[in-house]
Design an enzyme around this catalytic site. Sequence first.
Site, PDB file in Angstrom:
ATOM      1  N   ASN A  55     -81.486  41.230  56.950  1.00 31.59           N
ATOM      2  CA  ASN A  55     -81.356  41.949  55.688  1.00 31.59           C
ATOM      3  C   ASN A  55     -82.703  41.971  54.978  1.00 31.59           C
ATOM      4  OD1 ASN A  55     -80.894  39.144  55.332  1.00 31.59           O
ATOM      5  ND2 ASN A  55     -79.748  39.451  53.436  1.00 31.59           N
ATOM      6  N   VAL A  56     -82.953  43.090  54.307  1.00 37.38           N
ATOM      7  CA  VAL A  56     -84.208  43.294  53.598  1.00 37.38           C
ATOM      8  C   VAL A  56     -83.861  43.732  52.178  1.00 37.38           C
ATOM      9  CG1 VAL A  56     -86.410  44.528  53.546  1.00 37.38           C
ATOM     10  CG2 VAL A  56     -85.329  44.017  55.751  1.00 37.38           C
ATOM     11  N   ASN A  58     -84.681  44.142  47.862  1.00 35.74           N
ATOM     12  CA  ASN A  58     -85.728  44.771  47.065  1.00 35.74           C
ATOM     13  C   ASN A  58     -85.526  44.421  45.593  1.00 35.74           C
ATOM     14  OD1 ASN A  58     -87.009  47.233  45.547  1.00 35.74           O
ATOM     15  ND2 ASN A  58     -87.788  47.339  47.632  1.00 35.74           N
ATOM     16  N   SER A  59     -86.622  44.373  44.842  1.00 32.32           N
ATOM     17  CA  SER A  59     -86.509  44.079  43.410  1.00 32.32           C
ATOM     18  C   SER A  59     -85.701  45.164  42.699  1.00 32.32           C
ATOM     19  CB  SER A  59     -87.892  43.924  42.787  1.00 32.32           C
ATOM     20  OG  SER A  59     -88.688  45.030  43.117  1.00 32.32           O
ATOM     21  N   SER A  60     -85.657  46.359  43.268  1.00 25.10           N
ATOM     22  CA  SER A  60     -84.703  47.378  42.824  1.00 25.10           C
ATOM     23  C   SER A  60     -83.464  47.180  43.699  1.00 25.10           C
ATOM     24  CB  SER A  60     -85.299  48.777  43.018  1.00 25.10           C
ATOM     25  OG  SER A  60     -84.368  49.757  42.645  1.00 25.10           O
ATOM     26  N   TYR A  61     -82.545  46.343  43.226  1.00 27.44           N
ATOM     27  CA  TYR A  61     -81.491  45.750  44.060  1.00 27.44           C
ATOM     28  C   TYR A  61     -80.767  46.705  45.006  1.00 27.44           C
ATOM     29  CZ  TYR A  61     -81.694  41.521  41.117  1.00 27.44           C
ATOM     30  OH  TYR A  61     -82.091  40.400  40.462  1.00 27.44           O
ATOM     31  N   CYS A  66     -78.859  46.024  54.975  1.00 27.18           N
ATOM     32  CA  CYS A  66     -78.237  44.924  55.703  1.00 27.18           C
ATOM     33  C   CYS A  66     -78.871  44.730  57.084  1.00 27.18           C
ATOM     34  CB  CYS A  66     -76.754  45.191  55.905  1.00 27.18           C
ATOM     35  SG  CYS A  66     -75.805  45.347  54.394  1.00 27.18           S
ATOM     36  N   GLU A  68     -77.354  44.425  59.964  1.00 22.55           N
ATOM     37  CA  GLU A  68     -76.710  45.239  60.995  1.00 22.55           C
ATOM     38  C   GLU A  68     -77.318  46.640  61.032  1.00 22.55           C
ATOM     39  OE1 GLU A  68     -75.415  43.476  58.520  1.00 22.55           O
ATOM     40  OE2 GLU A  68     -73.294  43.047  58.854  1.00 22.55           O
ATOM     41  N   CYS A 100     -70.250  44.351  56.028  1.00 23.33           N
ATOM     42  CA  CYS A 100     -69.802  45.086  54.839  1.00 23.33           C
ATOM     43  C   CYS A 100     -69.283  46.462  55.250  1.00 23.33           C
ATOM     44  CB  CYS A 100     -70.944  45.205  53.827  1.00 23.33           C
ATOM     45  SG  CYS A 100     -72.149  46.503  54.201  1.00 23.33           S
TER      46      CYS A 100
END
Length: 151
Positions: A55-56, A58-61, A66, A68, A100
């Site tokens: 998973n990666v 980001n500060s911009s959620y 994910c 996968e 998910c």
Amino acid sequence: MAEKSAASAGLTDEQIHELVQKSHQAKQRAYAPYSNFRVGAALHTEDGTIFTGCNVENSSYSLACCAERTAIFKAVSEGYKSFRAIAIAGDVESEFLAPCGSCRQVMREFGTDWTVYLTKPDLSYRTMTVGELLPCSFGPDDLNKPKVKGQ
Ligand SMILES: [Zn+2]
């Protein structure tokens, strides 16, 4: 029920173990400074090539991706669209980690009859198919079904 439907994906016990292990190795690369919820995935293609992902965040959620989907997008971008199995790894000890809804739909794009190994950190796993994880799904074929004419 789950065990019989996707018993092996045509993989040997050794290959399954390797895939599960690789998913947990991929988890080590997770970029999850916000959720601290690390996830890894390992995708076994039809010809045996394995793509991993993490998973990666980001500060911009909402831009997070994910593990996968990272693995699947890596594979597709390298020319692979036939998959036998994917293993999913997290840090939760008590339950097998499930994908998910977004990832289920992305998996489903490439068929319903391939295998998903939901794993635990002790490398134990539960076997399911994409179709079992996303029953009554929408897929590429649905786009070509007869439609009523516009009104
Ligand atoms: Zn997901």
